[in-house]
Design a protein around this motif. Sequence first.
Motif, PDB file in Angstrom:
ATOM      1  N   ALA A 184     -11.505  30.775 -12.763  1.00 53.56           N
ATOM      2  CA  ALA A 184     -10.689  31.818 -12.417  1.00 53.56           C
ATOM      3  C   ALA A 184      -9.555  31.775 -11.714  1.00 53.56           C
ATOM      4  CB  ALA A 184     -11.536  33.135 -12.340  1.00 53.56           C
ATOM      5  N   THR A 185      -8.951  30.471 -11.611  1.00 50.51           N
ATOM      6  CA  THR A 185      -7.945  30.066 -10.851  1.00 50.51           C
ATOM      7  C   THR A 185      -6.578  30.237 -11.547  1.00 50.51           C
ATOM      8  OG1 THR A 185      -8.506  27.839 -11.128  1.00 50.51           O
ATOM      9  CG2 THR A 185      -9.272  28.889  -9.403  1.00 50.51           C
ATOM     10  N   PRO A 186      -5.609  30.147 -10.998  1.00 47.54           N
ATOM     11  CA  PRO A 186      -4.200  30.004 -11.944  1.00 47.54           C
ATOM     12  C   PRO A 186      -4.454  28.804 -12.980  1.00 47.54           C
ATOM     13  CG  PRO A 186      -3.524  30.609  -9.367  1.00 47.54           C
ATOM     14  CD  PRO A 186      -5.038  30.176  -9.635  1.00 47.54           C
ATOM     15  N   ASN A 187      -3.973  28.975 -14.050  1.00 50.37           N
ATOM     16  CA  ASN A 187      -3.762  27.899 -14.907  1.00 50.37           C
ATOM     17  C   ASN A 187      -3.011  26.599 -14.409  1.00 50.37           C
ATOM     18  OD1 ASN A 187      -5.474  29.055 -16.838  1.00 50.37           O
ATOM     19  ND2 ASN A 187      -3.729  30.523 -17.616  1.00 50.37           N
ATOM     20  N   GLY A 188      -3.505  25.698 -14.607  1.00 50.85           N
ATOM     21  CA  GLY A 188      -2.709  24.368 -14.089  1.00 50.85           C
ATOM     22  C   GLY A 188      -2.802  24.157 -12.824  1.00 50.85           C
ATOM     23  N   ARG A 189      -3.480  24.937 -11.858  1.00 49.25           N
ATOM     24  CA  ARG A 189      -3.467  24.705 -10.271  1.00 49.25           C
ATOM     25  C   ARG A 189      -4.515  23.744 -10.210  1.00 49.25           C
ATOM     26  NH1 ARG A 189      -5.159  28.985  -6.201  1.00 49.25           N
ATOM     27  NH2 ARG A 189      -7.205  28.237  -6.417  1.00 49.25           N
ATOM     28  N   THR A 194      -8.239  19.692 -14.189  1.00 51.53           N
ATOM     29  CA  THR A 194      -6.836  19.723 -14.791  1.00 51.53           C
ATOM     30  C   THR A 194      -6.419  18.437 -15.563  1.00 51.53           C
ATOM     31  OG1 THR A 194      -5.582  19.917 -13.271  1.00 51.53           O
ATOM     32  CG2 THR A 194      -6.037  21.603 -13.998  1.00 51.53           C
ATOM     33  N   ASN A 195      -6.931  17.342 -14.917  1.00 53.52           N
ATOM     34  CA  ASN A 195      -6.508  15.932 -15.374  1.00 53.52           C
ATOM     35  C   ASN A 195      -7.554  15.443 -16.436  1.00 53.52           C
ATOM     36  OD1 ASN A 195      -8.567  15.293 -13.820  1.00 53.52           O
ATOM     37  ND2 ASN A 195      -7.336  13.766 -12.520  1.00 53.52           N
ATOM     38  N   GLY A 196      -8.411  16.369 -16.848  1.00 55.24           N
ATOM     39  CA  GLY A 196      -9.461  15.916 -17.689  1.00 55.24           C
ATOM     40  C   GLY A 196     -10.787  15.274 -17.084  1.00 55.24           C
ATOM     41  N   LEU A 197     -10.812  14.897 -15.678  1.00 56.69           N
ATOM     42  CA  LEU A 197     -11.624  14.302 -15.091  1.00 56.69           C
ATOM     43  C   LEU A 197     -12.901  15.531 -15.039  1.00 56.69           C
ATOM     44  CD1 LEU A 197     -13.072  11.793 -13.704  1.00 56.69           C
ATOM     45  CD2 LEU A 197     -11.913  12.869 -11.637  1.00 56.69           C
ATOM     46  N   HIS A 198     -14.275  14.752 -15.464  1.00 54.54           N
ATOM     47  CA  HIS A 198     -15.134  15.888 -15.186  1.00 54.54           C
ATOM     48  C   HIS A 198     -16.034  15.333 -13.928  1.00 54.54           C
ATOM     49  CE1 HIS A 198     -16.847  13.189 -18.615  1.00 54.54           C
ATOM     50  NE2 HIS A 198     -17.985  13.555 -17.923  1.00 54.54           N
ATOM     51  N   VAL A 199     -16.429  16.207 -13.024  1.00 52.21           N
ATOM     52  CA  VAL A 199     -17.141  15.638 -11.858  1.00 52.21           C
ATOM     53  C   VAL A 199     -18.327  16.509 -11.745  1.00 52.21           C
ATOM     54  CG1 VAL A 199     -15.315  14.866 -10.711  1.00 52.21           C
ATOM     55  CG2 VAL A 199     -15.691  17.335 -10.361  1.00 52.21           C
ATOM     56  N   PRO A 200     -19.653  15.906 -11.358  1.00 47.48           N
ATOM     57  CA  PRO A 200     -20.742  16.574 -11.055  1.00 47.48           C
ATOM     58  C   PRO A 200     -20.731  17.568 -10.009  1.00 47.48           C
ATOM     59  CG  PRO A 200     -20.840  14.052 -10.407  1.00 47.48           C
ATOM     60  CD  PRO A 200     -19.702  14.330 -10.884  1.00 47.48           C
ATOM     61  N   GLY A 201     -21.459  18.486 -10.105  1.00 47.13           N
ATOM     62  CA  GLY A 201     -21.839  19.528  -9.287  1.00 47.13           C
ATOM     63  C   GLY A 201     -23.267  19.486  -8.834  1.00 47.13           C
ATOM     64  N   ARG A 202     -24.118  20.161  -9.342  1.00 47.35           N
ATOM     65  CA  ARG A 202     -25.559  20.077  -9.036  1.00 47.35           C
ATOM     66  C   ARG A 202     -26.149  19.015 -10.062  1.00 47.35           C
ATOM     67  NH1 ARG A 202     -28.666  25.723  -7.373  1.00 47.35           N
ATOM     68  NH2 ARG A 202     -26.931  26.264  -6.108  1.00 47.35           N
ATOM     69  N   SER A 203     -27.258  18.761  -9.610  1.00 49.06           N
ATOM     70  CA  SER A 203     -28.222  17.723 -10.551  1.00 49.06           C
ATOM     71  C   SER A 203     -28.807  18.638 -11.771  1.00 49.06           C
ATOM     72  CB  SER A 203     -29.179  17.056 -10.057  1.00 49.06           C
ATOM     73  OG  SER A 203     -30.251  16.713 -10.612  1.00 49.06           O
ATOM     74  N   LEU A 210      -3.687  26.247 -24.859  1.00 48.36           N
ATOM     75  CA  LEU A 210      -3.301  25.008 -24.328  1.00 48.36           C
ATOM     76  C   LEU A 210      -2.273  25.115 -22.996  1.00 48.36           C
ATOM     77  CD1 LEU A 210      -3.804  22.108 -24.581  1.00 48.36           C
ATOM     78  CD2 LEU A 210      -1.866  21.721 -26.232  1.00 48.36           C
ATOM     79  N   GLN A 211      -2.798  24.614 -21.791  1.00 51.14           N
ATOM     80  CA  GLN A 211      -1.874  24.404 -20.612  1.00 51.14           C
ATOM     81  C   GLN A 211      -1.185  23.446 -20.732  1.00 51.14           C
ATOM     82  OE1 GLN A 211      -1.399  26.691 -18.341  1.00 51.14           O
ATOM     83  NE2 GLN A 211       0.048  25.291 -17.007  1.00 51.14           N
ATOM     84  N   GLN A 212       0.254  23.312 -20.487  1.00 55.29           N
ATOM     85  CA  GLN A 212       0.942  22.105 -20.453  1.00 55.29           C
ATOM     86  C   GLN A 212       0.801  21.330 -19.115  1.00 55.29           C
ATOM     87  OE1 GLN A 212       2.656  20.915 -23.320  1.00 55.29           O
ATOM     88  NE2 GLN A 212       1.546  22.758 -24.093  1.00 55.29           N
ATOM     89  N   ALA A 213       0.505  20.002 -19.034  1.00 44.10           N
ATOM     90  CA  ALA A 213      -0.003  19.277 -17.861  1.00 44.10           C
ATOM     91  C   ALA A 213       1.586  19.267 -17.076  1.00 44.10           C
ATOM     92  CB  ALA A 213      -0.234  18.227 -18.201  1.00 44.10           C
TER      93      ALA A 213
END
Length: 169
Positions: free
Chosen positions: A15-20, A61-70, A166-169
């Motif tokens: 729920a942040t601005p798209n692309g931010r 937004t760059n496609g990297l997925h990072v872990p939060g909780r285990s 689709l948000q333009q990068a």
Amino acid sequence: MPTRQINFLVLHCSATPNGRWTTVSDIDLWHRQRGFARGAAARARHQPMLTSIGYHWVIYTNGLHVPGRSHDEVGAHAAGHNTGSLGICLVGTDKFTDGQWVALARLVRELCAQYRIPLQFADPKDPRGLRGVIGHGQLPGVAKSCPGFDVRRWLAGGMVAPLGQLQQA
């Protein structure tokens, strides 16, 4: 493998601005401000710098997925539906980059295979309980537009970016 049963995935948006650009640390701060907290033992085992994150994964937004909780930790992402689920959050509101859509599809496929979750919509009307993939706002009793797209249609459409989202990068 986690020590708890995982039956479904819940998809969210930040729920942040798209692309931010928004990081897992930003979301951790927001969750701390809302009163969420991770146990000391859980933090010691996984992502000790994240004291409050409710999600298990965040997709930047760059496609990297990072872990939060285990995956061993019950999330804090969908009140009344955290037990038995993993939460995945896409940064943005209702338009996501191609990298995010690709990463989401890959992560959903991997998690469904890993936990033997059917790669299908988790129908809230199924008397056997939730089993599959569902959007936060599609859960019973949740009045939100999160994750900003219809998960049932996304799954049925081959897990590609829905038209107009689709948000333009």
